[in-house]
Scaffold this motif. Structure first.
Motif, PDB file in Angstrom:
ATOM      1  N   UNK A 199       0.819  -1.217   0.000  1.00 46.26           N
ATOM      2  CA  UNK A 199       0.000   0.000   0.000  1.00 46.26           C
ATOM      3  C   UNK A 199       0.846   1.257   0.000  1.00 46.26           C
ATOM      4  N   UNK A 200       1.928   1.247   0.776  1.00 46.39           N
ATOM      5  CA  UNK A 200       2.818   2.406   0.803  1.00 46.39           C
ATOM      6  C   UNK A 200       3.511   2.622  -0.534  1.00 46.39           C
ATOM      7  N   UNK A 201       3.880   1.522  -1.196  1.00 42.42           N
ATOM      8  CA  UNK A 201       4.531   1.667  -2.500  1.00 42.42           C
ATOM      9  C   UNK A 201       3.549   2.222  -3.535  1.00 42.42           C
ATOM     10  N   UNK A 202       2.341   1.714  -3.542  1.00 43.85           N
ATOM     11  CA  UNK A 202       1.331   2.222  -4.485  1.00 43.85           C
ATOM     12  C   UNK A 202       1.056   3.691  -4.192  1.00 43.85           C
ATOM     13  N   UNK A 203       0.953   4.032  -2.922  1.00 42.44           N
ATOM     14  CA  UNK A 203       0.729   5.426  -2.550  1.00 42.44           C
ATOM     15  C   UNK A 203       1.890   6.300  -3.042  1.00 42.44           C
ATOM     16  N   UNK A 204       3.107   5.820  -2.919  1.00 44.41           N
ATOM     17  CA  UNK A 204       4.272   6.559  -3.404  1.00 44.41           C
ATOM     18  C   UNK A 204       4.201   6.761  -4.918  1.00 44.41           C
ATOM     19  N   UNK A 205       3.783   5.730  -5.646  1.00 43.81           N
ATOM     20  CA  UNK A 205       3.637   5.860  -7.100  1.00 43.81           C
ATOM     21  C   UNK A 205       2.640   6.955  -7.460  1.00 43.81           C
ATOM     22  N   UNK A 219      10.244   5.463   2.108  1.00 41.93           N
ATOM     23  CA  UNK A 219      10.983   5.216   3.354  1.00 41.93           C
ATOM     24  C   UNK A 219      10.241   4.224   4.245  1.00 41.93           C
ATOM     25  N   UNK A 220       8.909   4.328   4.276  1.00 37.61           N
ATOM     26  CA  UNK A 220       8.124   3.386   5.091  1.00 37.61           C
ATOM     27  C   UNK A 220       8.253   1.969   4.543  1.00 37.61           C
ATOM     28  N   UNK A 221       8.262   1.842   3.216  1.00 38.03           N
ATOM     29  CA  UNK A 221       8.450   0.517   2.610  1.00 38.03           C
ATOM     30  C   UNK A 221       9.838  -0.009   2.961  1.00 38.03           C
ATOM     31  N   UNK A 222      10.844   0.829   2.767  1.00 34.04           N
ATOM     32  CA  UNK A 222      12.226   0.404   2.952  1.00 34.04           C
ATOM     33  C   UNK A 222      12.557   0.116   4.411  1.00 34.04           C
ATOM     34  N   UNK A 223      11.754   0.610   5.319  1.00 35.14           N
ATOM     35  CA  UNK A 223      11.951   0.312   6.740  1.00 35.14           C
ATOM     36  C   UNK A 223      11.610  -1.136   7.064  1.00 35.14           C
ATOM     37  N   UNK A 224      10.774  -1.760   6.204  1.00 35.18           N
ATOM     38  CA  UNK A 224      10.367  -3.138   6.471  1.00 35.18           C
ATOM     39  C   UNK A 224      10.864  -4.142   5.430  1.00 35.18           C
ATOM     40  N   UNK A 225      11.225  -3.668   4.241  1.00 33.89           N
ATOM     41  CA  UNK A 225      11.765  -4.585   3.228  1.00 33.89           C
ATOM     42  C   UNK A 225      12.682  -3.840   2.276  1.00 33.89           C
ATOM     43  N   UNK A 226      13.712  -4.517   1.821  1.00 36.31           N
ATOM     44  CA  UNK A 226      14.692  -3.937   0.905  1.00 36.31           C
ATOM     45  C   UNK A 226      14.176  -4.111  -0.522  1.00 36.31           C
ATOM     46  N   UNK A 227      13.357  -3.163  -0.957  1.00 36.37           N
ATOM     47  CA  UNK A 227      12.651  -3.269  -2.236  1.00 36.37           C
ATOM     48  C   UNK A 227      13.354  -2.473  -3.332  1.00 36.37           C
ATOM     49  N   UNK A 228      13.795  -3.164  -4.375  1.00 28.26           N
ATOM     50  CA  UNK A 228      14.432  -2.495  -5.504  1.00 28.26           C
ATOM     51  C   UNK A 228      13.507  -1.446  -6.101  1.00 28.26           C
ATOM     52  N   UNK A 229      12.220  -1.775  -6.238  1.00 24.91           N
ATOM     53  CA  UNK A 229      11.260  -0.840  -6.827  1.00 24.91           C
ATOM     54  C   UNK A 229      11.142   0.434  -6.005  1.00 24.91           C
ATOM     55  N   UNK A 230      11.173   0.303  -4.689  1.00 21.79           N
ATOM     56  CA  UNK A 230      11.077   1.483  -3.827  1.00 21.79           C
ATOM     57  C   UNK A 230      12.355   2.317  -3.872  1.00 21.79           C
ATOM     58  N   UNK A 231      13.518   1.668  -3.964  1.00 15.16           N
ATOM     59  CA  UNK A 231      14.755   2.425  -4.123  1.00 15.16           C
ATOM     60  C   UNK A 231      14.735   3.215  -5.426  1.00 15.16           C
ATOM     61  N   UNK A 232      14.260   2.577  -6.502  1.00 12.65           N
ATOM     62  CA  UNK A 232      14.217   3.249  -7.803  1.00 12.65           C
ATOM     63  C   UNK A 232      13.235   4.417  -7.770  1.00 12.65           C
ATOM     64  N   UNK A 233      12.055   4.198  -7.229  1.00 14.95           N
ATOM     65  CA  UNK A 233      11.063   5.266  -7.158  1.00 14.95           C
ATOM     66  C   UNK A 233      11.582   6.412  -6.295  1.00 14.95           C
ATOM     67  N   UNK A 234      12.220   6.073  -5.180  1.00 14.58           N
ATOM     68  CA  UNK A 234      12.800   7.097  -4.309  1.00 14.58           C
ATOM     69  C   UNK A 234      13.868   7.885  -5.077  1.00 14.58           C
ATOM     70  N   UNK A 235      14.668   7.182  -5.860  1.00 12.18           N
ATOM     71  CA  UNK A 235      15.693   7.844  -6.670  1.00 12.18           C
ATOM     72  C   UNK A 235      15.092   8.774  -7.707  1.00 12.18           C
ATOM     73  N   UNK A 236      14.022   8.339  -8.367  1.00 13.82           N
ATOM     74  CA  UNK A 236      13.354   9.188  -9.354  1.00 13.82           C
ATOM     75  C   UNK A 236      12.816  10.460  -8.694  1.00 13.82           C
ATOM     76  N   UNK A 237      12.215  10.301  -7.522  1.00 14.97           N
ATOM     77  CA  UNK A 237      11.669  11.460  -6.808  1.00 14.97           C
ATOM     78  C   UNK A 237      12.781  12.406  -6.376  1.00 14.97           C
ATOM     79  N   UNK A 238      13.879  11.853  -5.873  1.00 17.73           N
ATOM     80  CA  UNK A 238      15.005  12.700  -5.506  1.00 17.73           C
ATOM     81  C   UNK A 238      15.574  13.423  -6.721  1.00 17.73           C
ATOM     82  N   UNK A 239      15.620  12.747  -7.852  1.00 18.86           N
ATOM     83  CA  UNK A 239      16.099  13.394  -9.084  1.00 18.86           C
ATOM     84  C   UNK A 239      15.175  14.544  -9.479  1.00 18.86           C
ATOM     85  N   UNK A 240      13.873  14.341  -9.351  1.00 21.21           N
ATOM     86  CA  UNK A 240      12.922  15.402  -9.701  1.00 21.21           C
ATOM     87  C   UNK A 240      13.060  16.610  -8.767  1.00 21.21           C
TER      88      UNK A 240
END
Length: 107
Positions: A25-31, A47-68
């Motif tokens: 749910x947190x990942x979908x909300x982030x999208x 960050x909430x996703x990554x606190x509980x699991x090491x998700x490649x998709x969440x790292x990538x999305x976080x990176x895209x947001x930081x780039x923006x």
């Protein structure tokens, strides 16, 4: 408007039916937040996703947001962490290349 409605529906679903895996749910909300240009909020969801699991998709999305947000060093770090999970991901390699090309190699 459709993304705003989707975000409202997702928030409602999370309140009514706590999912078995709240990270989804947190990942979908982030999208959705990312699509709305609400990058800081999307990073918080990642960050909430990554606190509980090491998700490649969440790292990538976080990176895209930081780039923006022009947080390029953070974007590089996020993309690299995604690569540690899936080192042969071509799309992620392209993202890193685009970031290198746009701003130069971080020191």
């Amino acid at each position: 408007l459709e993304y705003e409605e989707a975000l409202e529906q997702l928030t409602f679903c999370q309140q009514v039916n706590f999912p078995a895996n709240p990270a989804i749910g947190n990942h979908v909300q982030a999208l959705i937040l990312g699509c709305l240009g609400r990058y800081r909020e999307a990073i918080d969801c990642c960050d909430r996703v990554l606190a509980v699991e090491n998700s490649m998709e969440s790292w990538v999305l976080r990176g895209k947001c930081n780039a923006m947000l022009e947080n390029t060093e953070a974007a590089f770090t996020d993309f690299r962490k995604g690569l540690t999970i899936k080192p042969d991901d071509g799309e992620l390699m392209v993202r890193i290349g685009e970031l290198y090309f746009g701003v130069g190699y971080p020191q």
